[in-house]
Design a protein around this motif. Structure first.
Motif, PDB file in Angstrom:
ATOM      1  N   VAL A 434       0.845  -1.189   0.000  1.00  0.00           N
ATOM      2  CA  VAL A 434       0.000   0.000   0.000  1.00  0.00           C
ATOM      3  C   VAL A 434       0.883   1.243   0.000  1.00  0.00           C
ATOM      4  CG1 VAL A 434      -1.990  -1.082   1.103  1.00  0.00           C
ATOM      5  CG2 VAL A 434      -0.164  -0.122   2.520  1.00  0.00           C
ATOM      6  N   THR A 435       0.266   2.384  -0.263  1.00  0.00           N
ATOM      7  CA  THR A 435       1.016   3.616  -0.501  1.00  0.00           C
ATOM      8  C   THR A 435       1.894   4.018   0.673  1.00  0.00           C
ATOM      9  OG1 THR A 435      -0.661   4.418  -2.034  1.00  0.00           O
ATOM     10  CG2 THR A 435       0.803   6.060  -1.053  1.00  0.00           C
ATOM     11  N   GLU A 495      -8.578   4.403  -7.319  1.00  0.00           N
ATOM     12  CA  GLU A 495      -9.338   4.311  -6.076  1.00  0.00           C
ATOM     13  C   GLU A 495     -10.670   5.054  -6.170  1.00  0.00           C
ATOM     14  OE1 GLU A 495      -6.668   5.640  -3.054  1.00  0.00           O
ATOM     15  OE2 GLU A 495      -5.607   3.726  -2.955  1.00  0.00           O
ATOM     16  N   ASP A 558      -8.886  -5.114   4.972  1.00  0.00           N
ATOM     17  CA  ASP A 558      -8.891  -4.370   3.710  1.00  0.00           C
ATOM     18  C   ASP A 558      -9.305  -5.320   2.594  1.00  0.00           C
ATOM     19  OD1 ASP A 558      -7.262  -2.958   1.236  1.00  0.00           O
ATOM     20  OD2 ASP A 558      -7.786  -1.522   2.813  1.00  0.00           O
ATOM     21  N   GLY A 607      -2.463  -3.885  -2.229  1.00  0.00           N
ATOM     22  CA  GLY A 607      -2.180  -4.202  -0.834  1.00  0.00           C
ATOM     23  C   GLY A 607      -1.966  -5.684  -0.614  1.00  0.00           C
TER      24      GLY A 607
END
Length: 734
Positions: A434-435, A495, A558, A607
Motif C-alpha cells: 500500500v502507498t 481508487e 482491507d 495491498g
C-alpha cells in the motif's frame, strides 16, 4: 507535352513577327493559351467589333509587346485582322485532332490509331509528360486518363476535384468510374456520384468481393493521414446490413460494429466452450494485416493476445526473482491486454465476463506457481530512491503511486528513441503493498509513515540538494542535479473510479513518456521510473467470487489483506506474515487476486500478495547525448550568485571552434525564473564561435534563476542561480 509543342509554334513565328493569329473554330484548343509566356499579350476575338478593338490595342497600348490574336473562327471569317493573317503568321487549331496527330507524328515518327476523344484527352493530360509517355499512349499501352490518380481525390473532395476537370476530362472520367463500379452512367452531382462509389466500396468490403483498383484506392484512402477522415464520414453514414457475416467480410474492413460483433462471437464461444478457432483465425488475419490500421481498434489486438496466450515455462521457476523475470518477459503483456479489454468492454458485461473468466484461468496458473514457491519473499524496495540518486550523473527519479509493471513496460517500449537505453530492473514491494508502506520504504524511512514530509526529510538527510516536486511542475527551468518527481494520478483515479478509471491510464502512459523525454532534453543523464506498489484488476465479481472474512479478531480488514495483533487460529489457506506494521503484528493474504468481502468498491485494488501488486519496476533509462551544436555557457556564474544593486548582467560565451562546420552558429533562448514561474522567456540570440553576448536585467519579480536552452530542440544548455548579495548596496554612494 502539347503545351510545349504549341509554345514552340508561337515562339517560332514571334521570332520574326510581333503579332500572330491563332484560329480555333471549335474552341477545342483554348486551354493551350495558358502555356504562352507572360510577356505575350493575348487578345480574344469574338466578333467584328472585337477585331477592331484588338487591332487598335495591338498598335497602341501593346505596340511594344508581342501579341497573339485568339479567334474562335476560321481565318477566312476574319475581317479586320486579315492583314495579320497574310503578313505575319498563323497557328491553326480549327481541327485539334489533326493538329495533335501531326505534332505526335513529328515527335515520334509514328501514326496512332487512338480515337479522337482519347487523343484530345491525352493532349489535355500531357502536361508534365515526355515523349516516352506519348509513345506509350500512341501505342495503346498507357491509358491517358489514370483513374487511380484521380479517384481518391474525387472521393475525398468531389466538388473540388470536379472543378479541376474540364468537360472533356470529366466525361471520360465519369464513364470510367461507372464502368468500374458496374453501374449505368447517369447525370448527377459530383457529391452524389462520390457517395455511390463509396457505397460500392463499402458493400464489396462487406461481401468480400472487392479487388483490383477499388481495393487499391481503399487502402490508400484508409492509410492516408490527410484523407482518412472523409472515409470515416462515409463509414459513419453507411448502414451495415443486419445479416452481414462478421467472419466472411474482408479482413481489412473499416467497421467498428463488425469488430464488436466478432468479439461477441468469441466471447459466446468461450462461454459455452465451443470451437473458437474460426473466430480467432479471422481476428488474427485482421490484426496482422498492415492495411487500414487506423480502422482497427487497439483492443482487438488485445483480444487476439488473450485468446491465443498460453502459460508455459513455469516449471523452471523456483525463486521470486525467477518469477519477476518471467512475469516481465511473458505475462505482463497479457495483463496489459486484459486492462485494455476492460476499458473497451466495461459497458458490455455480458461480453466482458467470459473474456475475464478466460483471463482468470490463465492468471490462476501464474498465481499457483507464485504461491507454491518455497523461496522466502524478501522485499527489496527499501532505499530505492536513495540508491537511484547515488553517483555523479544528473539523475531524476519518477516515483509513481500505483504503477503496475506492465504499464511501465508499455511506457518504455513506446519511447521509440534509439538513443535511450533501458535497464529493466525489478524490485519487490514491502507488504502490505500500500502507498504509506511502499512510499516510506522508497524514501528510506525505517518505519512506515502516513505523511509525505517525514519521507522527504529522510531523503534530504542523505542528499540535502535533492529537489522533490510534483511531475506536472516539471518545465524548462528545472535545473536540479538530483530530482525526485511525484506522480499519484494512477492510484488516485483507480481508487476513485475503480474500473472506470482504467481508461485514463493510456493518457498517463503518454504523459509519463513525454516527461521522460523532456528530462533528457533538460540534460538529465539518468531517469529512474519506479513506484510504491502495483495493483490487481478485480473486475466483474459476484459475491461468491470474493474471499470470506478471516475468522478471528482483526485490527483491520482491507480488500486485499487483514491485520491482527495475535496470530489467527484458523488460517483457512491464508498466507501469514509476521512483522510489525503500525499497531499490528501479523498480516494475512488470500492466495488469490480476488478481494475480501468488504464495504469498499470493487474493480481495482492493491495491498495484497500477487505478482501484479508486488513486482515493481525500477527501470533505469539513460542516454548519451551527441550534441554537435556550438557550445555556449554562462560565463559569470560567480557574479550572478552575489548580485549587488538593482540590476544584473548575464554574460554568454560561445566556444571558439571555427573549423567545425557543425558548430558554426546556434540559436538560444534565455529564460529567467522566479521559483518555478517563468518571468522572461522571449529572449532569443544567434551566436557564432567565439562570440560573447551580455544582457542586462532588472532585479525584480523575485528572479532567482537563469536558464539557457536551445531554441530548436528546447535542450537545456546551462543554468545558474541568481542571488542578491547580503552585503550593503553601495550603488547610491557614488
Amino acid at each position: 507535352m502539347i503545351g510545349t509543342w504549341f509554345k514552340e509554334d508561337i515562339e517560332h513565328i514571334l521570332a520574326e513577327h510581333r503579332c500572330l493569329v491563332v484560329t480555333d473554330a471549335a474552341g477545342e484548343g483554348e486551354y493551350l493559351l495558358k502555356y504562352l509566356p507572360d510577356e505575350v499579350k493575348q487578345l480574344p476575338i469574338t466578333n467584328e467589333y472585337s477585331e477592331i478593338e484588338a487591332k487598335y490595342l495591338a498598335e497602341s497600348e501593346h505596340a511594344d509587346s508581342p501579341v497573339v490574336f485568339y479567334a474562335k473562327k476560321k481565318a477566312d471569317r476574319l475581317t479586320f485582322l486579315q492583314e495579320y493573317v497574310q503578313t505575319c503568321g498563323m497557328v491553326v487549331l480549327d481541327d485539334m485532332e489533326a493538329y495533335v496527330r501531326q505534332k505526335l507524328f513529328a515527335a515520334t515518327g509514328k501514326n496512332t490509331h487512338l480515337g479522337k476523344d482519347k487523343l484530345l484527352l491525352a493532349a489535355k493530360l500531357s502536361e508534365g509528360k515526355n515523349v516516352k509517355w506519348w509513345q506509350s499512349v500512341a501505342d495503346g499501352i498507357t491509358e491517358p486518363l489514370r483513374i487511380d490518380e484521380w479517384l481518391l481525390d474525387f472521393l475525398h473532395a468531389p466538388a473540388a476535384t470536379r472543378q479541376k476537370m474540364d468537360d472533356t476530362v470529366w466525361n471520360v472520367f465519369r464513364g470510367e468510374i461507372y464502368r468500374l463500379i458496374d453501374r449505368p452512367q447517369i447525370e448527377q452531382p459530383a457529391e452524389t456520384m462520390a457517395q455511390e462509389v463509396a457505397n460500392v466500396i463499402l458493400q464489396r468490403l462487406i461481401a468480400n468481393t472487392i479487388d483490383g483498383l477499388l481495393l487499391e484506392v481503399y487502402y490508400h484512402w484508409a492509410d492516408s493521414t490527410e484523407k482518412a477522415e472523409s472515409l470515416r464520414r462515409y463509414v459513419s453514414n453507411y448502414q451495415v446490413p443486419a445479416d452481414a457475416d462478421s467472419l466472411k467480410v474482408h479482413s481489412d474492413h473499416p467497421f467498428l460494429a463488425l469488430d464488436q460483433q466478432v468479439t461477441k462471437q468469441l466471447s459466446e464461444a468461450m462461454k459455452f466452450h465451443h470451437d473458437t478457432a474460426p473466430v480467432i483465425t479471422f481476428i488474427k488475419r485482421r490484426v496482422e494485416s498492415k492495411k487500414a490500421k487506423a480502422f482497427k481498434p487497439e483492443w482487438l489486438s488485445s483480444v487476439l493476445l488473450l485468446s491465443t496466450f498460453t502459460v508455459k515455462g513455469l516449471g523452471g521457476i523456483s525463486t521470486y526473482k525467477d518469477m519477476a523475470t518471467y512475469y516481465q518477459r511473458n505475462f505482463a503483456k497479457l495483463d496489459t491486454a486484459m486492462r485494455k479489454i476492460f476499458v473497451a468492454w466495461l459497458n458490455d458485461q455480458n461480453t466482458l465476463r467470459p473474456l475475464q473468466e478466460h483471463y482468470t484461468l490463465l492468471n490462476n496458473e501464474l498465481l499457483t506457481c507464485w504461491y507454491g514457491l518455497n523461496d522466502q519473499y524478501r522485499p527489496t524496495q527499501q532505499n530505492l530512491v536513495v540508491n537511484a540518486l547515488a553517483g555523479g550523473k544528473r539523475t531524476a527519479v519518477i516515483v509513481c503511486d500505483g504503477l503496475r509493471l506492465e504499464i511501465a513496460e508499455a511506457i518504455v517500449n513506446g519511447i521509440g528513441d534509439k538513443n535511450v537505453k533501458v535497464a529493466k530492473n525489478t524490485e519487490f514491494a514491502v507488504l502490505p503493498s500500500v502507498t504509506e508502506n511502499g512510499m516510506s520504504a522508497l524514501f528510506g524511512c525505517t518505519e512506515p509513515t502516513m505523511n509525505a514530509q517525514p519521507r522527504f526529510n529522510a531523503l534530504k538527510a542523505v542528499y540535502d540538494n535533492a529537489v522533490i516536486m510534483q511531475l506536472d511542475m516539471l518545465n524548462e527551468g528545472t535545473t536540479a542535479q538530483r530530482l525526485v518527481l511525484s506522480y499519484g494520478d494512477i492510484d488516485q483515479v483507480g481508487e476513485k473510479k475503480q474500473l472506470g478509471g482504467l481508461k485514463d491510464i493510456n493518457n498517463y502512459e503518454q504523459e509519463l513518456r513525454e516527461k521522460i523525454l523532456l528530462l533528457f532534453r533538460l540534460g538529465y543523464g539518468k531517469v529512474v521510473l519506479t513506484t510504491d506498489h502495483g495493483f490487481v484488476i478485480t473486475g466483474i465479481l459476484d459475491e461468491a467470487d470474493k474471499e470470506l472474512r478471516p475468522d478471528g479478531t482483526l485490527l483491520k480488514l482491507d480488500e486485499r489483506y487483514a491485520l491482527t495483533e495475535e496470530p489467527l487460529q484458523k488460517k483457512n489457506n491464508l498466507i501469514e506474515m509476521a512483522g510489525r506494521y503500525f499497531d499490528s503484528n501479523y498480516q494475512y493474504y488470500a492466495k488469490t487476486d480476488k478481494p475480501f468481502v468488504t464495504k469498499g468498491a470493487y474493480g481495482y485494488a492493491h495491498g495484497g500478495f500477487t505478482p501484479q501488486e508486488c513486482i515493481i519496476p525500477a527501470y533505469e533509462l539513460t542516454t548519451e547525448t551527441n550534441d554537435m551544436a556550438l557550445g555556449i555557457a554562462i560565463s559569470n556564474k560567480k557574479e550572478l550568485q552575489a548580485v549587488t544593486g538593482n540590476y544584473f548582467t548575464v554574460k554568454l560565451q560561445a566556444e571558439n571552434s571555427k573549423s567545425d562546420i557543425f558548430r558554426s552558429e546556434r540559436k538560444i533562448k534565455l529564460l529567467l525564473y522566479a521559483g518555478n514561474t517563468l518571468i522572461i522567456g522571449n529572449m532569443i540570440y544567434s551566436m557564432k564561435p567565439g562570440e560573447t553576448v551580455n544582457v542586462e536585467f532588472e532585479m525584480a519579480h523575485g528572479i532567482d534563476k537563469v536558464v539557457l536552452v536551445d531554441k530548436e530542440t528546447s535542450a537545456q544548455i546551462d543554468s545558474c542561480a541568481i542571488k542578491k548579495s547580503q552585503s550593503r548596496d553601495i550603488d547610491d554612494l557614488f
